[in-house]
Design an enzyme around this catalytic site. Sequence first.
Site, PDB file in Angstrom:
ATOM      1  N   ASP A 104      60.981  32.500  28.235  1.00 26.70           N
ATOM      2  CA  ASP A 104      61.448  33.734  28.149  1.00 26.70           C
ATOM      3  C   ASP A 104      62.752  33.651  27.545  1.00 26.70           C
ATOM      4  O   ASP A 104      64.191  34.152  26.973  1.00 26.70           O
ATOM      5  CB  ASP A 104      63.066  33.568  29.920  1.00 26.70           C
ATOM      6  CG  ASP A 104      62.234  33.463  31.059  1.00 26.70           C
ATOM      7  OD1 ASP A 104      61.770  34.593  31.239  1.00 26.70           O
ATOM      8  OD2 ASP A 104      61.437  32.068  31.484  1.00 26.70           O
ATOM      9  N   GLU A 130      70.383  36.518  24.695  1.00 26.20           N
ATOM     10  CA  GLU A 130      71.915  36.773  25.407  1.00 26.20           C
ATOM     11  C   GLU A 130      72.365  35.839  26.538  1.00 26.20           C
ATOM     12  O   GLU A 130      73.726  35.190  25.976  1.00 26.20           O
ATOM     13  CB  GLU A 130      72.728  38.432  26.200  1.00 26.20           C
ATOM     14  CG  GLU A 130      73.358  38.640  26.451  1.00 26.20           C
ATOM     15  CD  GLU A 130      73.167  39.860  27.587  1.00 26.20           C
ATOM     16  OE1 GLU A 130      74.284  40.476  27.404  1.00 26.20           O
ATOM     17  OE2 GLU A 130      72.084  40.166  28.543  1.00 26.20           O
ATOM     18  N   ASP A 131      71.536  35.212  27.083  1.00 23.82           N
ATOM     19  CA  ASP A 131      71.733  34.183  27.858  1.00 23.82           C
ATOM     20  C   ASP A 131      72.468  32.664  27.293  1.00 23.82           C
ATOM     21  O   ASP A 131      73.041  31.564  28.241  1.00 23.82           O
ATOM     22  CB  ASP A 131      70.305  33.617  28.670  1.00 23.82           C
ATOM     23  CG  ASP A 131      70.163  34.878  29.736  1.00 23.82           C
ATOM     24  OD1 ASP A 131      71.526  35.274  30.064  1.00 23.82           O
ATOM     25  OD2 ASP A 131      68.831  34.791  30.260  1.00 23.82           O
ATOM     26  N   ARG A 191      64.697  26.351  30.970  1.00 25.32           N
ATOM     27  CA  ARG A 191      65.677  27.710  29.125  1.00 25.32           C
ATOM     28  C   ARG A 191      66.401  26.529  28.863  1.00 25.32           C
ATOM     29  O   ARG A 191      66.952  27.046  27.675  1.00 25.32           O
ATOM     30  CB  ARG A 191      66.374  28.899  30.142  1.00 25.32           C
ATOM     31  CG  ARG A 191      65.267  29.714  30.770  1.00 25.32           C
ATOM     32  CD  ARG A 191      65.876  31.047  31.199  1.00 25.32           C
ATOM     33  NE  ARG A 191      66.382  31.518  29.488  1.00 25.32           N
ATOM     34  CZ  ARG A 191      66.138  32.632  29.226  1.00 25.32           C
ATOM     35  NH1 ARG A 191      67.361  33.988  30.414  1.00 25.32           N
ATOM     36  NH2 ARG A 191      67.003  33.111  28.180  1.00 25.32           N
ATOM     37  N   ARG A 203      72.213  31.125  38.544  1.00 24.16           N
ATOM     38  CA  ARG A 203      71.911  30.185  37.174  1.00 24.16           C
ATOM     39  C   ARG A 203      73.313  30.171  36.678  1.00 24.16           C
ATOM     40  O   ARG A 203      73.694  29.421  35.845  1.00 24.16           O
ATOM     41  CB  ARG A 203      71.888  31.714  36.010  1.00 24.16           C
ATOM     42  CG  ARG A 203      69.345  32.099  36.411  1.00 24.16           C
ATOM     43  CD  ARG A 203      68.721  30.949  36.746  1.00 24.16           C
ATOM     44  NE  ARG A 203      68.002  31.209  36.662  1.00 24.16           N
ATOM     45  CZ  ARG A 203      66.752  32.274  35.579  1.00 24.16           C
ATOM     46  NH1 ARG A 203      67.316  32.152  34.496  1.00 24.16           N
ATOM     47  NH2 ARG A 203      65.658  32.291  36.435  1.00 24.16           N
ATOM     48  N   HIS A 248      71.355  38.374  37.404  1.00 27.16           N
ATOM     49  CA  HIS A 248      72.181  38.174  36.605  1.00 27.16           C
ATOM     50  C   HIS A 248      73.689  39.108  36.304  1.00 27.16           C
ATOM     51  O   HIS A 248      73.440  40.199  37.106  1.00 27.16           O
ATOM     52  CB  HIS A 248      72.516  38.317  34.890  1.00 27.16           C
ATOM     53  CG  HIS A 248      71.282  36.863  34.295  1.00 27.16           C
ATOM     54  ND1 HIS A 248      70.147  37.448  33.832  1.00 27.16           N
ATOM     55  CD2 HIS A 248      71.572  35.807  34.735  1.00 27.16           C
ATOM     56  CE1 HIS A 248      70.130  35.659  33.212  1.00 27.16           C
ATOM     57  NE2 HIS A 248      70.894  34.960  34.204  1.00 27.16           N
ATOM     58  N   CYS A 288      70.201  42.090  27.735  1.00 24.59           N
ATOM     59  CA  CYS A 288      69.616  40.843  27.802  1.00 24.59           C
ATOM     60  C   CYS A 288      69.111  40.762  25.981  1.00 24.59           C
ATOM     61  O   CYS A 288      68.260  39.500  25.565  1.00 24.59           O
ATOM     62  CB  CYS A 288      69.002  39.792  28.493  1.00 24.59           C
ATOM     63  SG  CYS A 288      67.335  40.920  29.226  1.00 24.59           S
TER      64      CYS A 288
END
Length: 258
Positions: A61, A66-67, A86, A131, A161, A246
Site C-alpha cells: 500500500d 499521504e498516510d 503499513r 486506522r 478514511h 492519497c
Amino acid sequence: MSRIALVRPPVDALDSGVVDHIEKVPVDVPRAREQWAGYVAALQGAGWRTVQVPASPAHPDSVFVEDTVVVYGRTAVITRPGHPSRRGEQDATAAVVADLGLDVVYLPAGTLDGGDVLKVGSTVFVGRSDRTDDDGVRALRRVLTPLGATVVAVPVTTVLHLKTAVTALPDGTVIGYEPFVDEPRLFGRFCPVPEPEGAAVMVLSPDEVLLSASAPRTAQLLTSFGYAVRTVEVDEFEKLEGCVTCLSVRVRDLPDGA
C-alpha cells in the site's frame, strides 16, 4: 516559492494491498503504473514539482504516501499507520521531508493515517476511524495546537478514511458523498456531491482542482462553481479504497530550490 508534491511509485505487490470496506477485486498493476504516471504528469502540468519517495517493495500500500505524513506549514508530522502491514512505510517519507528542510516531528502516541486528516485553513479535521485511534487524535492535537491549528475530531464509520468521505475546495467549502459522511454539520459549509469518487478533490491552485475521471457529474458541478477541473484516471487505486488525495502529499511555500 516552490510547490512540491511528494509521490511514491506503486510496487509489484500492489494487488496485495489491504481492503476493509469494499469487495476485494484484482488490481491491474501495469495499468495502475500507467495511471500513476498520468497522475504525476497532471501534477507537473499544473505547476507542481514532484519529489519521489523511494518505492518500498515490502509494503503493497506504500503508493498511498499521504498516510505517512501530515504537513502543517513547515512542520512534517510522521504518522504511525493504523494497519500492521503499513508499519515502516513512514521511514523513507521522513528522510525525504527532512531533506526538503521541513521540521520533522514523530507522532508521539497512538495510530494515525494521513488520509484521516483534512486541513481547512487553520482547522484540522481528524477522522476517528479504524486506522486512527483516540490516542492518535490527541497526539496530533498536542503537536499542532502550539502551531496555531484547531484540531476537530470527526467520526468515520462507513469508509476507510475521512478523506474517502470528504475533502475541501479552495474556498474552504467541504464537499462529500453524503452516505459516507457521519456528521456533515461538523464542517460548517458542506456541499454534497453526486458520486462516491467525487468526494475526493485535490486543490491545485485557488481556482483549479484535481478529480477522479470516475466522477463526471461532480466535475460538472465543480465547473459550475467556477473551478477549472483537471481529471485523471485512478480507478485501479480506487479498487484499494484509494483516491487522488492519497497518492501525494503537497508541500507549499518552500523557498525556490528546496
